[in-house]
Design an enzyme around this catalytic site. Structure first.
Site, PDB file in Angstrom:
ATOM      1  N   SER A   1     114.137  10.707  81.859  1.00  0.00           N
ATOM      2  CA  SER A   1     113.907  10.566  80.181  1.00  0.00           C
ATOM      3  C   SER A   1     115.462   9.889  79.779  1.00  0.00           C
ATOM      4  O   SER A   1     116.513   9.845  80.546  1.00  0.00           O
ATOM      5  CB  SER A   1     113.891  11.989  79.722  1.00  0.00           C
ATOM      6  OG  SER A   1     114.189  12.077  78.283  1.00  0.00           O
TER       7      SER A   1
ATOM      8  N   TYR B   1     116.501  20.881  78.246  1.00  0.00           N
ATOM      9  CA  TYR B   1     115.989  19.612  78.800  1.00  0.00           C
ATOM     10  C   TYR B   1     116.807  18.471  79.448  1.00  0.00           C
ATOM     11  O   TYR B   1     116.552  18.042  80.529  1.00  0.00           O
ATOM     12  CB  TYR B   1     114.997  18.958  77.595  1.00  0.00           C
ATOM     13  CG  TYR B   1     114.018  17.796  77.752  1.00  0.00           C
ATOM     14  CD1 TYR B   1     112.893  17.924  78.456  1.00  0.00           C
ATOM     15  CD2 TYR B   1     114.393  16.596  77.287  1.00  0.00           C
ATOM     16  CE1 TYR B   1     111.930  17.009  78.536  1.00  0.00           C
ATOM     17  CE2 TYR B   1     113.615  15.611  77.472  1.00  0.00           C
ATOM     18  CZ  TYR B   1     112.464  15.681  78.432  1.00  0.00           C
ATOM     19  OH  TYR B   1     111.465  14.626  78.493  1.00  0.00           O
TER      20      TYR B   1
HETATM   21  N1  LIG Z   1     107.051  11.641  75.269  1.00  0.00           N
HETATM   22  C1  LIG Z   1     108.230  11.442  75.416  1.00  0.00           C
HETATM   23  O1  LIG Z   1     108.870  11.000  74.338  1.00  0.00           O
HETATM   24  C2  LIG Z   1     109.008  11.471  76.756  1.00  0.00           C
HETATM   25  C3  LIG Z   1     110.290  10.823  76.666  1.00  0.00           C
HETATM   26  C4  LIG Z   1     111.061  10.914  77.828  1.00  0.00           C
HETATM   27  C5  LIG Z   1     110.485  11.404  79.117  1.00  0.00           C
HETATM   28  N2  LIG Z   1     109.231  11.996  78.899  1.00  0.00           N
HETATM   29  C6  LIG Z   1     108.762  12.643  80.289  1.00  0.00           C
HETATM   30  O2  LIG Z   1     107.640  11.979  80.560  1.00  0.00           O
HETATM   31  C7  LIG Z   1     106.716  12.926  81.257  1.00  0.00           C
HETATM   32  C8  LIG Z   1     105.299  13.036  80.620  1.00  0.00           C
HETATM   33  O3  LIG Z   1     105.370  13.536  79.259  1.00  0.00           O
HETATM   34  P1  LIG Z   1     104.432  13.324  78.265  1.00  0.00           P
HETATM   35  O4  LIG Z   1     105.155  12.893  76.927  1.00  0.00           O
HETATM   36  O5  LIG Z   1     103.254  12.847  78.647  1.00  0.00           O
HETATM   37  O6  LIG Z   1     103.882  14.961  78.018  1.00  0.00           O
HETATM   38  P2  LIG Z   1     102.653  15.531  77.731  1.00  0.00           P
HETATM   39  O7  LIG Z   1     103.087  16.941  77.474  1.00  0.00           O
HETATM   40  O8  LIG Z   1     101.534  14.909  77.143  1.00  0.00           O
HETATM   41  O9  LIG Z   1     102.206  15.619  79.586  1.00  0.00           O
HETATM   42  C9  LIG Z   1     102.775  16.646  80.471  1.00  0.00           C
HETATM   43  C10 LIG Z   1     101.989  16.839  81.476  1.00  0.00           C
HETATM   44  O10 LIG Z   1     102.454  17.935  82.189  1.00  0.00           O
HETATM   45  C11 LIG Z   1     101.485  18.646  82.788  1.00  0.00           C
HETATM   46  N3  LIG Z   1     102.293  20.095  83.078  1.00  0.00           N
HETATM   47  C12 LIG Z   1     102.853  21.020  82.277  1.00  0.00           C
HETATM   48  N4  LIG Z   1     103.321  22.207  82.761  1.00  0.00           N
HETATM   49  C13 LIG Z   1     102.511  21.752  84.247  1.00  0.00           C
HETATM   50  C14 LIG Z   1     102.741  22.754  85.319  1.00  0.00           C
HETATM   51  N5  LIG Z   1     103.475  24.167  85.301  1.00  0.00           N
HETATM   52  N6  LIG Z   1     102.326  22.234  86.301  1.00  0.00           N
HETATM   53  C15 LIG Z   1     101.442  21.168  86.499  1.00  0.00           C
HETATM   54  N7  LIG Z   1     101.627  20.429  85.350  1.00  0.00           N
HETATM   55  C16 LIG Z   1     102.107  20.694  84.205  1.00  0.00           C
HETATM   56  C17 LIG Z   1     100.934  19.018  81.544  1.00  0.00           C
HETATM   57  O11 LIG Z   1      99.316  19.504  81.906  1.00  0.00           O
HETATM   58  C18 LIG Z   1     100.636  17.314  80.920  1.00  0.00           C
HETATM   59  O12 LIG Z   1      99.648  16.753  81.719  1.00  0.00           O
HETATM   60  C19 LIG Z   1     107.412  14.185  81.222  1.00  0.00           C
HETATM   61  O13 LIG Z   1     108.131  14.468  82.241  1.00  0.00           O
HETATM   62  C20 LIG Z   1     108.415  14.049  80.152  1.00  0.00           C
HETATM   63  O14 LIG Z   1     109.469  14.939  80.092  1.00  0.00           O
HETATM   64  C21 LIG Z   1     108.523  11.904  77.759  1.00  0.00           C
END
Ligand SMILES: NC(=O)c1ccc[n+]([C@@H]2O[C@H](COP(=O)([O-])OP(=O)(O)OC[C@H]3O[C@@H](n4cnc5c(N)ncnc54)[C@H](O)[C@@H]3O)[C@@H](O)[C@H]2O)c1
Length: 260
Positions: free
Chosen positions: A137, A150
């Site tokens: 991230s 985080y």
């Molecule tokens: N959305 C943002 O702004 C952003 C920015 C930087 C990084 N990220 C990172 O991108 C990645 C995806 O995030 P996103 O934004 O698509 O969020 P999201 O909440 O849409 O997806 C997260 C996924 O993780 C899965 N998950 C959560 N807990 C779990 C567990 N215990 N076991 C297995 N799976 C589990 C959920 O079921 C979901 O499919 C994450 O690592 C997040 O930290 C997101």
């Protein structure tokens, strides 16, 4: 890496960035995509299978907080797929009130998945090598004080990826390590994220995120594919507002050895 006919495991494939990523892998010609996630999204599975009849698409449950669940998921994936060329570690939560859970999913879960996947890919023991892409991230590059837990978990992901990208590991395993650091991306993770601050008194300040300009999950996923196609081992890439930039690493310290 050319993704045509490749086998891909996408952990977190039903999430916002995850599903957009799975779609891009399929568009790029991946032959077999296995989604690992906590719960199945049957509607999405049906839609993916209907729109990509030439590809094989599976779902295997995994709970990243349980090591035995990770072991079982990879075992089952390899039994079905035969081998995999790419692993995306793309699960994550942003919920700083849950300190242990944040570290468990974002960092420990990702590390255990990587260490479980490696022996299957290891070129030194008959594997084919491949690519592991970890989703870090901007909080794994910069300090984001409102989300201190985080940020700690994501700095861990960035550091782990850079370490695993060392030549010593590549020479043995033949596995390339990459990290992407998305900026704010429109998914459920950032919906009402002001409620996820480390301390409750910061929630009011956190509301400013509501006015931030964000990228779409599709923009992020398209650049994720570019990183897989062109990224260099150990590379860390900022994916923000539809752009992709490599973040160079500057050494601050080296070991000093005795001289005899
Ligand atoms: N959305 C943002 O702004 C952003 C920015 C930087 C990084 N990220 C990172 O991108 C990645 C995806 O995030 P996103 O934004 O698509 O969020 P999201 O909440 O849409 O997806 C997260 C996924 O993780 C899965 N998950 C959560 N807990 C779990 C567990 N215990 N076991 C297995 N799976 C589990 C959920 O079921 C979901 O499919 C994450 O690592 C997040 O930290 C997101």
């Amino acid at each position: 890496m050319d993704l045509k006919d490749k086998n891909v495991i996408y952990s977190g494939g039903f999430g916002g960035i995850g599903l957009a990523g799975v779609r891009e892998f399929l568009k790029s010609g991946a032959k077999y995509v296995t989604i690992l996630d906590l719960n199945e999204n049957k509607e999405v599975m049906l839609e993916l299978k209907t729109s990509h009849p030439g590809a094989k698409i599976d779902y295997i449950p995994v709970d990243l907080t349980k090591k035995e669940s990770i072991t079982a998921a990879f075992k089952s994936a390899v039994e079905k797929m035969g081998h995999f060329d790419v692993l995306v570690n793309g699960c994550g939560i942003c919920m700083d009130s849950e300190v242990d859970l944040t570290i468990q999913i974002n960092l420990l879960g990702l590390i255990h998945s990587t260490l479980t996947a490696l022996p299957y890919m290891d070129k030194s023991s008959g594997g084919r090598g491949g690519t592991i892409l970890n989703i870090s991230s901007v909080s794994g590059l910069e300090i984001t004080p409102l989300f201190a837990i985080y940020a700690a978990s994501k700095h861990g992901v960035t550091a782990f990826t850079r370490c695993m990208g060392d030549q010593i590991y590549f020479d043995r395993f033949g596995v390339r390590f990459l990290a992407i650091c998305p900026g704010l991306t429109k998914t459920n993770l950032i919906k009402d994220n002001y409620l996820s601050t480390t301390f409750k008194f910061c929630q009011e300040i956190g509301k400013r995120y509501r006015h931030a300009i964000v990228q779409s999950a599709e923009e992020c996923a398209k650049n994720m594919i570019k990183v897989i196609e062109t990224g260099k081992n150990g590379g860390v890439y900022l994916l923000d507002l539809g752009n992709m930039d490599e973040i160079p690493y500057k050494r601050q310290w080296v070991v000093t050895y005795e001289t005899h």
